[in-house]
Structures are given as structure tokens and as C-alpha cells.
Design a protein around this motif. Structure first.
Motif, PDB file in Angstrom:
ATOM      1  N   SER A   1      -4.868   7.918   0.373  1.00 47.27           N
ATOM      2  CA  SER A   1      -3.745   7.058  -0.006  1.00 47.27           C
ATOM      3  C   SER A   1      -3.828   6.648  -1.475  1.00 47.27           C
ATOM      4  CB  SER A   1      -3.707   5.828   0.901  1.00 47.27           C
ATOM      5  OG  SER A   1      -5.005   5.284   1.083  1.00 47.27           O
TER       6      SER A   1
ATOM      7  N   LYS B   1       1.988   4.281  -2.536  1.00 47.83           N
ATOM      8  CA  LYS B   1       2.992   3.247  -2.783  1.00 47.83           C
ATOM      9  C   LYS B   1       4.291   3.923  -3.180  1.00 47.83           C
ATOM     10  CE  LYS B   1       2.157  -1.214  -4.908  1.00 47.83           C
ATOM     11  NZ  LYS B   1       1.605  -1.838  -6.116  1.00 47.83           N
ATOM     12  N   LYS B   2       5.390   3.376  -2.687  1.00 50.67           N
ATOM     13  CA  LYS B   2       6.691   4.022  -2.852  1.00 50.67           C
ATOM     14  C   LYS B   2       7.019   4.370  -4.308  1.00 50.67           C
ATOM     15  CE  LYS B   2      10.855   4.068  -0.260  1.00 50.67           C
ATOM     16  NZ  LYS B   2      11.419   3.579   0.960  1.00 50.67           N
TER      17      LYS B   2
ATOM     18  N   TYR C   1       3.822   9.390  -2.682  1.00 50.42           N
ATOM     19  CA  TYR C   1       4.190   8.651  -1.468  1.00 50.42           C
ATOM     20  C   TYR C   1       4.992   9.513  -0.482  1.00 50.42           C
ATOM     21  CZ  TYR C   1       6.420   5.014   1.371  1.00 50.42           C
ATOM     22  OH  TYR C   1       6.877   4.253   2.410  1.00 50.42           O
TER      23      TYR C   1
ATOM     24  N   PHE D   1      -4.107   2.850  -2.523  1.00 57.81           N
ATOM     25  CA  PHE D   1      -3.195   1.902  -1.874  1.00 57.81           C
ATOM     26  C   PHE D   1      -3.232   2.062  -0.353  1.00 57.81           C
ATOM     27  CE2 PHE D   1      -1.673   2.409  -6.226  1.00 57.81           C
ATOM     28  CZ  PHE D   1      -1.682   1.078  -6.624  1.00 57.81           C
TER      29      PHE D   1
ATOM     30  N   ARG E   1      -3.873  -0.100   2.105  1.00 52.88           N
ATOM     31  CA  ARG E   1      -3.183  -1.134   2.884  1.00 52.88           C
ATOM     32  C   ARG E   1      -1.665  -0.916   2.842  1.00 52.88           C
ATOM     33  NH1 ARG E   1      -3.076  -5.369   5.712  1.00 52.88           N
ATOM     34  NH2 ARG E   1      -5.102  -4.725   6.508  1.00 52.88           N
ATOM     35  N   GLU E   2      -1.157  -0.670   1.641  1.00 46.95           N
ATOM     36  CA  GLU E   2       0.287  -0.471   1.463  1.00 46.95           C
ATOM     37  C   GLU E   2       0.771   0.723   2.289  1.00 46.95           C
ATOM     38  OE1 GLU E   2      -1.903  -1.091  -0.866  1.00 46.95           O
ATOM     39  OE2 GLU E   2      -1.119  -2.617  -2.230  1.00 46.95           O
TER      40      GLU E   2
ATOM     41  N   ALA F   1       3.359   0.904   5.584  1.00 47.27           N
ATOM     42  CA  ALA F   1       4.547   1.769   5.549  1.00 47.27           C
ATOM     43  C   ALA F   1       4.562   2.724   6.749  1.00 47.27           C
ATOM     44  CB  ALA F   1       4.581   2.559   4.243  1.00 47.27           C
TER      45      ALA F   1
END
Ligand SMILES: [Zn+2]
Ligand SMILES: [Zn+2]
Length: 338
Positions: free
Chosen positions: A138, A142-143, A282, A303, A305-306, A310
Motif C-alpha cells: 500500500s 491513497k486516492k 491507488y 498508506f 490504514r488509508e 477504502a
């Protein structure tokens, strides 16, 4: 079956499988090294267990393998049988030789490690592995991370090289010796008429990739031949002001620099940025999860957690950073997570 983080990613039944240990002394029955980047390679001499890696990864990290260590080469799409598991390597599309680790036992687990789905000029993108449990990287989870089409960036590099040459500048491309430099070598070959001159560290890695059958184009070692150079490729850590100045003096030309990395515009205005990442953005990460259809997901790096949040929202499956999974066994985890 337990999946958690303990100096690497652990998949455990009676047998303990470890992926990409962070340190040399570890406790595991079998150890898998996904690729040749140094943060993934810690091979201890004193471990009685075997380290498995693809033949090219083995070639790229050979100098780091202690003589007393047990290192074994395992090809893509071949496998090894443990006590309770069948373990195989599948292309992860990250750098040449890089592998996802697929463990099949009571459940099918895929650990992507570093990966990208984009095809590059030197290798196809990752194969998506349908599985029950997915451990996905990851780094860019993030987007806001959205990478351009690779061919568009290649064309930008080509244009930049042409422009530099027209102005009688010496263009210097920067990229990590393992991975990025092989792609840059091929780009220079395909998108310009020049043969890149490369730093010794890059020359070694390029030669190993070529010896393993990868077509990365022509390249020459930087020696006392700077005046003949049309394009250089150097590792980023060697591109300090003094070195660039020395190169400019020997080449009798002004230099211009460009850096290839996924991180958005790290440049200070002096160098051109080419957004070439060896990781998934992402959309690629979400695309992987959608197609692999896992029943649960662990996220790893960056990222975490993010991305986990999602994934939970989008696919209505449990997802959490693997770092937080240290003390959980899978059965408990399934109960506590909606
Ligand atoms: Zn990597
Ligand atoms: Zn990594």
C-alpha cells in the motif's frame, strides 16, 4: 492459519513461512525473498532454513548471500511443497525478477509484496492472483496517487533527450541501479538514437539482467570516455553537485538532469521529473483487490490504514494494516471484524 507481521510477513500453521524478513536472524521453516531491493533482502548465514528466490533475484543479490546460507532458486510458476503448503512465485511486475508469493494450504494466500499492474517497456505488469487472503502493498494507497500512462512518460523522456542534445547539453538520467536503471536503459535505446553510458553499479545489474535473457538494449560503462557520451544513467545518490560539476568538466558540456520516480515532483526545479513508479497507484491497488476477490485483506507499507479503509468501504470485506495483525490469529480476526 495465522498471518501477521513479525520481522517480515509470517504465514503460519504448524509450519512457519516468512516473506521478506527485515533482519538476518529469524525463526522460520522456509523464507521467501520477493525481489532484489535492499530493504527486502536480509540473508543470514546462521539460519538452518532455506531462502527461496527467483534465479534473477538470486543473480542480483548474490554478493549479499553469505557462503554458509542456504539459498535456492525457484522459477516463476514453479513451486515447492512444505509440510502443509504449496508455495509458488508469480510475477509481481515491480522490477525484473520480482515475485508475489502464493501459499496454498487450508486457504490460498497471496502476498503481493512490491508490485505494479502497469506493463513497462521491459516487463509485463503483475499477474492478479485470485485468493482467499490477500496481503497487498500500500505504498501509494491513497486516492490522490494516480500515475500517468507509462508510454506517455517514455515519450516525455524521449523529447527531453532530443531537446538536450539539440542544445548540446549532456542529459543525465537518475534511477536506482536495481530496477529503474534497466528500464531507463531500454527507454534511451528505444526513444533516442543514443547508447546510454551507465555507472558501474548499473552496468553490473544491467549485465546480470541481460545474462538472464532480458532485452534491455545497449549500454556502455562510464570509464574515461565521457567526451563520447550522449546520455548518462546514474544512481540518484551519486548525483550531487560536485559529481555533476566534474562530469560537466570532463565531458566539456553543460549537464541537465532528469529523475525517474513515482513520488510526485521531488525535484527542486533544477531537474526534470519523470513519474515512473515501480509500485501500483491507488486505482491499480483497488483493481487488484476487485479482481482477486479475496475474503479478507491485509495492507502493507505506506498508506496501509488509508487503503484498508477504502477496501472495506468498496468491497465490504475485512481489511487492516498487517502491522496491526501482530497478535491476532486469523480465526479471532474473522470474528472481531464485521
Ligand atoms: Zn521494491
Ligand atoms: Zn519495498
Amino acid at each position: 492459519m495465522h498471518i501477521y507481521e513479525d520481522h517480515g510477513i509470517v504465514i503460519q500453521d504448524q509450519e512457519r513461512i516468512l516473506v521478506d524478513p527485515h533482519r538476518k536472524r529469524v525463526d522460520a521453516d522456509r523464507i521467501f525473498v520477493s525481489h532484489a531491493h535492499s530493504d527486502h533482502v536480509h540473508i543470514g548465514a546462521k539460519n538452518p532454513s532455506t531462502y527461496y528466490m527467483t534465479p534473477l533475484t538470486h543473480g542480483l543479490v548474490e554478493k549479499k548471500i553469505p557462503k554458509a546460507a542456504y539459498a535456492e532458486k525457484m522459477h516463476f510458476n514453479s513451486h515447492v511443497h512444505g509440510k502443509e503448503h504449496k508455495i509458488s512465485f508469480v510475477n509481481s511486475g515491480h522490477i525484473l525478477g520480482s515475485a508475489q508469493i502464493v501459499v496454498e494450504g487450508e486457504k490460498k494466500v497471496c502476498v503481493t509484496t512490491d508490485m505494479k499492474l502497469q506493463d513497462s517497456i521491459i516487463m509485463p505488469g503483475a499477474e492478479i492472483v485470485p485468493c482467499d487472503v490477500l496481503v497487498i502493498e500500500s505504498t501509494f494507497g491513497k486516492k490522490e496517487y494516480k500515475f500517468p500512462e507509462r508510454e506517455d512518460v517514455y515519450a516525455q523522456v524521449g523529447k527531453w533527450l532530443k531537446h538536450a542534445q539539440q542544445q548540446n547539453f549532456l542529459p543525465i538520467l537518475q534511477g536506482y541501479a536495481t530496477g529503474k536503471a534497466q528500464e531507463l536503459t531500454k527507454i534511451v535505446n528505444e526513444y533516442s538514437s543514443a547508447i546510454p553510458f551507465v555507472h558501474k553499479n548499473i552496468y553490473e545489474k544491467n549485465a546480470i539482467a541481460r545474462a538472464h535473457g532480458h532485452h534491455i538494449g545497449k549500454f556502455e560503462l562510464i570509464d574515461h570516455n565521457l567526451k563520447d557520451a550522449e546520455v548518462l544513467i546514474l544512481p540518484p545518490n551519486l548525483c550531487d553537485y560536485e559529481t555533476l560539476h566534474a562530469i560537466s568538466v570532463s565531458a566539456k558540456k553543460s549537464v541537465v538532469t532528469g529523475i525517474a520516480t513515482g513520488w510526485p515532483s521531488p525535484s527542486n526545479g533544477h531537474e526534470t521529473h519523470f513519474q515512473l513508479s515501480d509500485h501500483a497507484d491507488y486505482d491499480q491497488l483497488m483493481n487488484y483487490v476487485g479482481k482477486a476477490e479475496p475474503k479478507q485483506v491485509f495492507t502493507d507499507h505506506g498508506f496501509a490504514r488509508e487503503l484498508a479503509i477504502a477496501i472495506q468501504k468498496e468491497f465490504k470485506i475485512p481489511a487492516r494494516p498487517i502491522e496491526e495483525a501482530k497478535q491476532y490469529v486469523l480465526a479471532q480476526y474473522e470474528r472481531v471484524t464485521p
